[in-house]
Design an enzyme around this catalytic site. Structure first.
Site, mmCIF file in Angstrom:
data_model
loop_
_atom_site.group_PDB
_atom_site.id
_atom_site.type_symbol
_atom_site.label_atom_id
_atom_site.label_comp_id
_atom_site.label_asym_id
_atom_site.label_seq_id
_atom_site.Cartn_x
_atom_site.Cartn_y
_atom_site.Cartn_z
ATOM 1 N N GLY A 7 0.838 -1.200 0.000
ATOM 2 C CA GLY A 7 0.000 0.000 0.000
ATOM 3 C C GLY A 7 0.869 1.245 0.000
ATOM 4 C CB SER A 8 0.184 4.591 1.366
ATOM 5 O OG SER A 8 -1.096 4.626 0.804
#
Lengths: 569, 113
Positions: A287-288
């Site tokens: 993810g981020s």
């Protein structure tokens, strides 16, 4: 005298004596000549005893010499079934001492064998009780047993050894050839009572014990990490958690925790899933957190500057017939804000400008899709698709940490590279190998894998990542008095039924380093499937903060903020 | 002369026998010492394990919190301060000389700014 003639009785006596001597002479010849070879072998068997001796397995200590694993001599009980009159009675007496069912003991004692193990590696007290019983046909021998004195501590790194002392998991397995003691056969002479006299060859030496390992792990840091991680996993009712603490300058692993833990002293009833070191073996979509590496690549390639403005499409953007969303409806953002506020659209747009080729090259340079080379078994390579397998959305997806699988050790190593002025180091857990006499045999030195970005780029990214903690999604990772750089990550898990992303199952994470201006610690926290408020910034970031504060204090790293005292001390 | 030769022979036999007997005696002694050594090593290892178990951070924390009523310092309660030699005024760590005092923040300490 000359005239004396022997009587008949005297002749008989003489004959008997001659016969007697003849028998003795015959027996002597039989024993000393005809049966000599066979009997000398028998005599040797009775006088000499060949024993198999194995040197003790080496000790494992932390970086301050605190014992984490060592060998202890413990009693094992054996039986000689052929000499037993009543196996049933013996089994009944033994059962409460050995904590084994009497039926099972009886079954063993009824075998037509001259030696059977009844119970191995018992507690010393059990051995003493057994010796006090002094049962015929039952004996006690001492065997080396692997013991982990701190119980369920660092289990996924240490691993464990099997019943015969062979390393089966973790460091015990990886360093088996160093830890294992030498095995030797030794010939002893016995007297009539069966007591050992001395080795036939007085110069014969005892088997050499295994080598001792010193780890880079710090017992106190490991304890803090395990405690805080476990606390977070429990509070979030998560499936599991992983945390790694590295020294970014060297790659030395100071702590590596996986929750739930297990006790390496008692592994017989555990499934392999419990002892798998998820920090190395389990790849997840980051993810981020991957935006930090994408940002470094984009800045290094001069695609963007921190103040480059990016339009975030008010929270919705179509890419290759799919839609990318943001967690908030952002308009114009500086690139620094894109990272700080974790805008998927801003990151995807930047990634698309950077391009597939360069993004792929930087992913590889940061060590994704390949083993870090850490000296622990079972490391996975993760998943970085080859360029030819990238779809139309891939560059956008990968820029926001989707369509890619990384392991926690890969991610923290990549983050540590940013902390280390752009230089990627090889993580390692064994710092020294010494012989049992203390002679240094091998010393691990920090190994540079490669330079990924320039020091200037690393500093620029550090500034941006500091903003994540001061003004962005990672404010709960803040440590009072210290500048923290890091990135949050919240990734949806793949739903195995639908093949798409799950709406309820997430992997939340936070990775970063502290102090930002002179990093001493690079850390990653990964919480798998937390319930409730499942964001990297709310679940994982606080663990980073709590561990970071305690560890910096323990290491004596001073706060950069001035402090006043109310009164003179 | 003959008597002397016989005595010498007897002496040699005696020395030979005595040497063999003594070897066996020393052999037993060596074995006993070896057993003692093994027992002492075993005891040493048991004590090392015991020491390691008792000094585990988890156990110390448990004893400190549950038996001695101590608590973990909360966030911001541990502050590192340093003093310049000859000065009673604490200064920021970054500017300080290498004399370091670690203080747990409590009522004696003012708020940080």
């Amino acid at each position: 005298m000359a005239g004396v003639v022997p009587s008949g009785r005297q002749y008989v006596l003489l004959l008997l004596l001659l016969c007697g001597f003849g028998v003795v002479l015959f027996r002597l010849v039989a024993l000393q000549v005809w049966q000599a070879a066979e009997l000398s072998v028998k005599a040797d068997r009775q006088h000499r005893k060949t024993v198999s001796l194995e040197g003790a397995r080496g000790t494992i200590v932390d970086r301050h010499g605190k014992v984490l694993a060592m060998n202890v001599e413990v009693p094992s009980a054996f039986g000689v079934p052929t000499t037993l009159d009543s196996p049933t009675k013996t089994a009944r007496v033994l059962a409460p001492v050995l904590h084994v069912r009497s039926e099972e003991l009886e079954r063993k004692l009824r075998q037509e064998r001259s030696f059977v193990w009844l119970a191995r590696k018992l507690d010393p007290e059990q051995g003493r009780r057994l010796e006090r019983l002094s049962l015929d046909g039952v004996g006690v021998v001492m065997e080396g047993r692997r013991f982990y004195p701190k119980g369920p501590f660092l289990p996924h790194v240490l691993g464990f050894a099997g019943m015969d002392g062979e390393g089966l998991e973790g460091i015990e397995h990886r360093y088996e050839s160093y830890l294992r003691g030498e095995k030797r056969m030794m010939v002893l002479q016995r007297d009539a009572l069966g007591r050992s006299v001395f080795p036939t060859d007085m110069t014969e030496r005892s088997p050499t014990p295994g080598h001792n390992l010193a780890l880079t792990i710090d017992e106190v840091i490991q304890y803090i990490t395990e405690r805080e991680l476990e606390d977070a996993v429990t509070r979030a009712q998560a499936k599991s958690g992983t945390m790694i603490v590295l020294d970014p300058r060297t790659g030395a692993v100071l702590a590596m925790a996986v929750s739930p833990r297990f006790d390496p002293n008692v592994v017989s009833n555990l499934s392999p899933d419990r002892w798998r070191n998820k920090a190395l073996t389990d790849a997840y979509e980051p993810g981020s957190t991957l935006k930090a590496m994408m940002a470094a690549a984009a800045i290094e390639e001069r695609v963007v500057k921190p103040n480059t403005m990016v339009f975030a499409e008010h929270g919705r953007m179509s890419v290759a017939k799919t839609v990318i969303h943001d967690h908030e409806k952002f308009g114009w953002l500086s690139f620094a804000q894109v990272i700080q506020k974790s805008s998927n659209i801003g990151a995807a747009k930047t990634g698309m400008v950077l391009g597939e080729q360069r993004l792929h090259r930087y992913l590889q340079a940061f060590g994704f899709g390949q083993k870090t080379g850490i000296d622990l078994p079972g490391e996975a390579v993760g998943l970085v698709k080859g360029l030819k397998d990238w779809g139309r959305r891939s560059v956008a997806s990968i820029s926001i940490g989707q369509e890619i699988g990384v392991t926690p050790i890969q991610m923290v190593s990549a983050m540590a590279a940013l902390a280390n002025e752009g230089v990627l180091m090889r993580p390692y857990v064994v710092s020294e190998i010494r012989s049992s006499e203390g002679q240094l045999l091998k010393q691990a030195s920090p190994q540079v894998r490669q330079r990924v970005v320039s020091p200037e780029t690393a500093h620029t990214v550090t500034k941006i990542l500091e903003g994540v903690v001061t003004d962005g999604t990672g404010t709960k990772a803040a440590i009072p008095g210290f500048r923290v750089a890091g990135k949050t990550g919240t990734a949806q898990k793949i739903d195995s039924r639908t093949g798409g992303y799950s709406a309820s199952r997430f992997v939340t994470s936070f990775t970063g380093y502290v102090p930002a201006e002179n990093p001493r610690l690079a850390m990653i926290v990964v919480i798998d499937e937390p319930q409730g408020d499942a964001w990297g910034g709310t679940v994982a970031a606080p663990v980073f903060s709590r561990v970071g504060e305690q560890v910096l204090s323990y290491l004596g790293v001073g706060s950069q903020e001035p402090v006043t005292l109310a009164m003179a001390l | 002369m003959k008597i002397l030769a016989v005595l010498l022979g007897l002496c040699l036999v005696f020395v030979f026998v005595w040497e063999r007997v003594d070897m066996v005696r020393v052999g037993y002694q060596i074995e006993r010492l070896k057993r003692d050594k093994t027992a002492l090593e075993r005891q040493r290892d048991e004590l090392r394990v015991q020491f390691s178990t008792l000094s585990a951070s988890g156990r110390i924390a448990r004893v400190a919190t549950k038996e001695l009523g101590m608590g973990l310092p909360q966030q911001g309660q541990v502050v590192l301060v340093q003093f310049r030699p000859g000065s009673s005024q604490p200064v920021a760590v970054a500017d300080a000389a290498p004399v370091e005092v670690r203080v747990a923040k409590n009522d004696l300490l003012a708020r940080r700014y």
